[in-house]
Design a protein around this motif. Structure first.
Motif, PDB file in Angstrom:
ATOM      1  N   GLY A   1     -18.256  19.057  16.281  1.00 26.21           N
ATOM      2  CA  GLY A   1     -17.622  20.231  15.715  1.00 26.21           C
ATOM      3  C   GLY A   1     -16.471  20.713  16.572  1.00 26.21           C
TER       4      GLY A   1
ATOM      5  N   GLN B   1     -25.607  21.409  11.392  1.00 24.08           N
ATOM      6  CA  GLN B   1     -25.431  22.030  10.084  1.00 24.08           C
ATOM      7  C   GLN B   1     -23.995  22.517   9.880  1.00 24.08           C
ATOM      8  OE1 GLN B   1     -28.370  25.111   9.606  1.00 24.08           O
ATOM      9  NE2 GLN B   1     -30.094  23.691   9.732  1.00 24.08           N
ATOM     10  N   THR B   2     -23.277  22.802  10.964  1.00 24.63           N
ATOM     11  CA  THR B   2     -21.897  23.269  10.852  1.00 24.63           C
ATOM     12  C   THR B   2     -20.950  22.146  10.465  1.00 24.63           C
ATOM     13  OG1 THR B   2     -21.237  22.889  13.175  1.00 24.63           O
ATOM     14  CG2 THR B   2     -22.370  24.950  12.667  1.00 24.63           C
TER      15      THR B   2
ATOM     16  N   LEU C   1     -18.672  22.296   7.288  1.00 17.96           N
ATOM     17  CA  LEU C   1     -17.413  23.028   7.201  1.00 17.96           C
ATOM     18  C   LEU C   1     -16.242  22.060   7.250  1.00 17.96           C
ATOM     19  CD1 LEU C   1     -18.211  25.988   9.624  1.00 17.96           C
ATOM     20  CD2 LEU C   1     -18.139  26.057   7.129  1.00 17.96           C
TER      21      LEU C   1
ATOM     22  N   ASN D   1     -14.727  20.741  10.421  1.00 17.82           N
ATOM     23  CA  ASN D   1     -15.498  19.795  11.216  1.00 17.82           C
ATOM     24  C   ASN D   1     -15.590  18.407  10.581  1.00 17.82           C
ATOM     25  OD1 ASN D   1     -16.056  21.660  13.230  1.00 17.82           O
ATOM     26  ND2 ASN D   1     -17.916  22.388  12.234  1.00 17.82           N
TER      27      ASN D   1
ATOM     28  N   PHE E   1     -24.794  33.351   7.784  1.00 23.83           N
ATOM     29  CA  PHE E   1     -24.314  32.071   7.260  1.00 23.83           C
ATOM     30  C   PHE E   1     -24.949  31.782   5.901  1.00 23.83           C
ATOM     31  CE2 PHE E   1     -24.604  27.475   6.800  1.00 23.83           C
ATOM     32  CZ  PHE E   1     -23.347  27.024   7.179  1.00 23.83           C
TER      33      PHE E   1
ATOM     34  N   PHE F   1     -19.117  26.434   1.594  1.00 23.93           N
ATOM     35  CA  PHE F   1     -18.645  26.219   2.964  1.00 23.93           C
ATOM     36  C   PHE F   1     -17.159  26.557   3.094  1.00 23.93           C
ATOM     37  CE2 PHE F   1     -22.364  23.256   3.019  1.00 23.93           C
ATOM     38  CZ  PHE F   1     -23.100  23.980   3.957  1.00 23.93           C
TER      39      PHE F   1
END
Length: 412
Positions: free
Chosen positions: A82, A98-99, A102, A105, A203, A246
């Motif tokens: 990320g 989990q990010t 986006l 990323n 989130f 997202f």
């Protein structure tokens, strides 16, 4: 200003330390890094590198190296770890992964595909179509603030137009913009004990809200950008409900947090340099907005992960190493900017890196952000606003956002 020997190397300095950034931007230390160790290894304790599997990262401080890495998708990845260089001390690897959903990323080719779809919301025509409505909103926001004796510039003025612009762009009811404000604050302020709320809860709440909007537009199409993003075009391309969710998360943060901080820092710069404010009121130079953004550098650093063994500025970096791109240093690099610590709204050229460099991850909403900043300061200048500091600004405690929570002012 902290006295630092600019020709001596630093030991134990971590430019992503939120305690340092809460107090000040460490320009003197970054200057030392540029001169003595432009690609410098930063060893971190376990809490500082939560979510990562290494022991630290390479801090890249020179403009040329930051710009080069930003454009190099062959050797550097955003997906591996990320772009956020520092999370809360309790961040798990699973939560970090989990990010990856986006857009910021993603690596190519997935990034290219999603960016092509999302760019429909930010075409010159789409942004231009918001101009008149946002101009009116900026004037209304400024008039409401100036009608008071004083207040918090951040919430009275700086935060309002970005939030209203996001709502206008997406078709979110204006009465819900406060939810975006709170959710984005909670997501980004995990290092600040004064900001209430849980990052992962916020989130999930904004994701659920966004996915519900996407589902509604599929069932009830309208002539708006949400419908265009979530329904297939002639090539069959569209965002799924979760991809749209997202995207909204990214927009709520990048389009709200960063722009409001650029406006806030821009106002403080004008207060500290009143001759520049007088110049702006008289001439409105086209160069002014980018100087405010350079000066503020709302995102101080993003990171990449090396995919191959590579050399950066003469320093060998191994595959798997994290690399911090310190925009807050690059934007004050004396090899690029003449007298970089002077606030000069006529600065030209101004090749700042504040929109994430000029590679594949260049901020897709850069022109909208520039428009919002300009409209707010035009409205203030049109009214010859006599804004003055009424107390010390209170910064956000963060390892990567140059944020301001409060800026008490009098409105004349």
């Amino acid at each position: 200003m902290t006295a630092v020997d600019a020709d001596a190397p630093l030991a134990g300095f971590d430019p992503s330390d939120p305690d340092i950034l809460f107090e000040r931007m460490p320009h003197e230390e970054l200057l030392t890094l540029r001169r003595t160790a432009p690609v410098s290894w930063v060893e971190q304790d376990e809490s500082a590198r939560a979510g990562f599997t290494d022991t630290g990262y390479w801090a890249v401080s020179r403009h040329a190296d930051v710009a080069a890495i930003s454009k190099d998708q062959t050797n550097f990845s955003t997906y591996e770890n990320g772009v956020i260089i520092r999370f809360a001390p309790d961040m798990t690897r699973e939560e970090l992964e989990q990010t990856r959903f986006l857009l910021i990323n993603h690596d190519s080719p997935e990034h290219t595909k999603l960016r092509r779809i999302i760019s429909r919301a930010f075409t010159p025509r789409a942004v231009g179509g918001l101009h008149d409505a946002l101009k009116q909103r900026a004037e209304t926001i400024v008039d409401a603030a100036l009608a008071k004796d004083g207040g918090n510039f951040v919430t009275d003025i700086a935060a309002e137009l970005p939030l209203q612009a996001i709502a206008d762009l997406l078709g979110v009811p204006q009465e819900d913009r406060g939810k975006l404000f709170e959710w984005s604050n909670q997501m980004m302020a995990y290092d600040d004990p004064d900001v209430e709320g849980d990052q992962m809860t916020a989130f999930m709440e904004i994701l659920a809200y966004s996915m519900a909007m996407a589902d509604d537009r599929r069932r009830n199409p309208q002539d708006d950008i949400i419908t265009k993003l979530v329904t297939a075009d002639v090539d069959g391309e569209h965002l799924t409900d979760d991809e749209f969710g997202f995207f909204v998360i990214l927009l709520a943060v990048a389009g709200n947090e960063t722009t409001r901080n650029a406006i806030t820092h821009g106002m403080q710069a004008f207060l500290d340099h009143p001759e520049q404010w007088e110049l702006y009121k008289r001439e409105r130079p086209d160069t002014a907005v980018d100087e405010m953004i350079r000066w503020a550098t709302p995102v101080t650093v993003f990171q990449r992960t090396a995919l191959n063994d590579v050399e950066i500025g003469g320093q060998a970096v191994k595959a798997g190493d994290r690399v911090g791109l310190f925009y807050a240093s690059a934007n004050y690099d004396e090899d690029v900017f003449e007298d970089p610590f002077a606030f000069d709204i006529q600065r030209d050229p101004n090749p700042h890196q504040a929109f994430g460099g000029h590679g594949a991850h260049y901020c897709i909403g850069a022109n909208l952000a520039r428009l919002e900043v300009k409209l707010i300061f035009d409205a203030l200048a049109d009214r010859d606003a006599d804004i003055r500091l009424a107390g010390d600004p209170v910064k956000l405690r963060s390892g990567w956002i140059n944020g301001v929570k409060e800026m008490p002012v009098s409105y004349g």
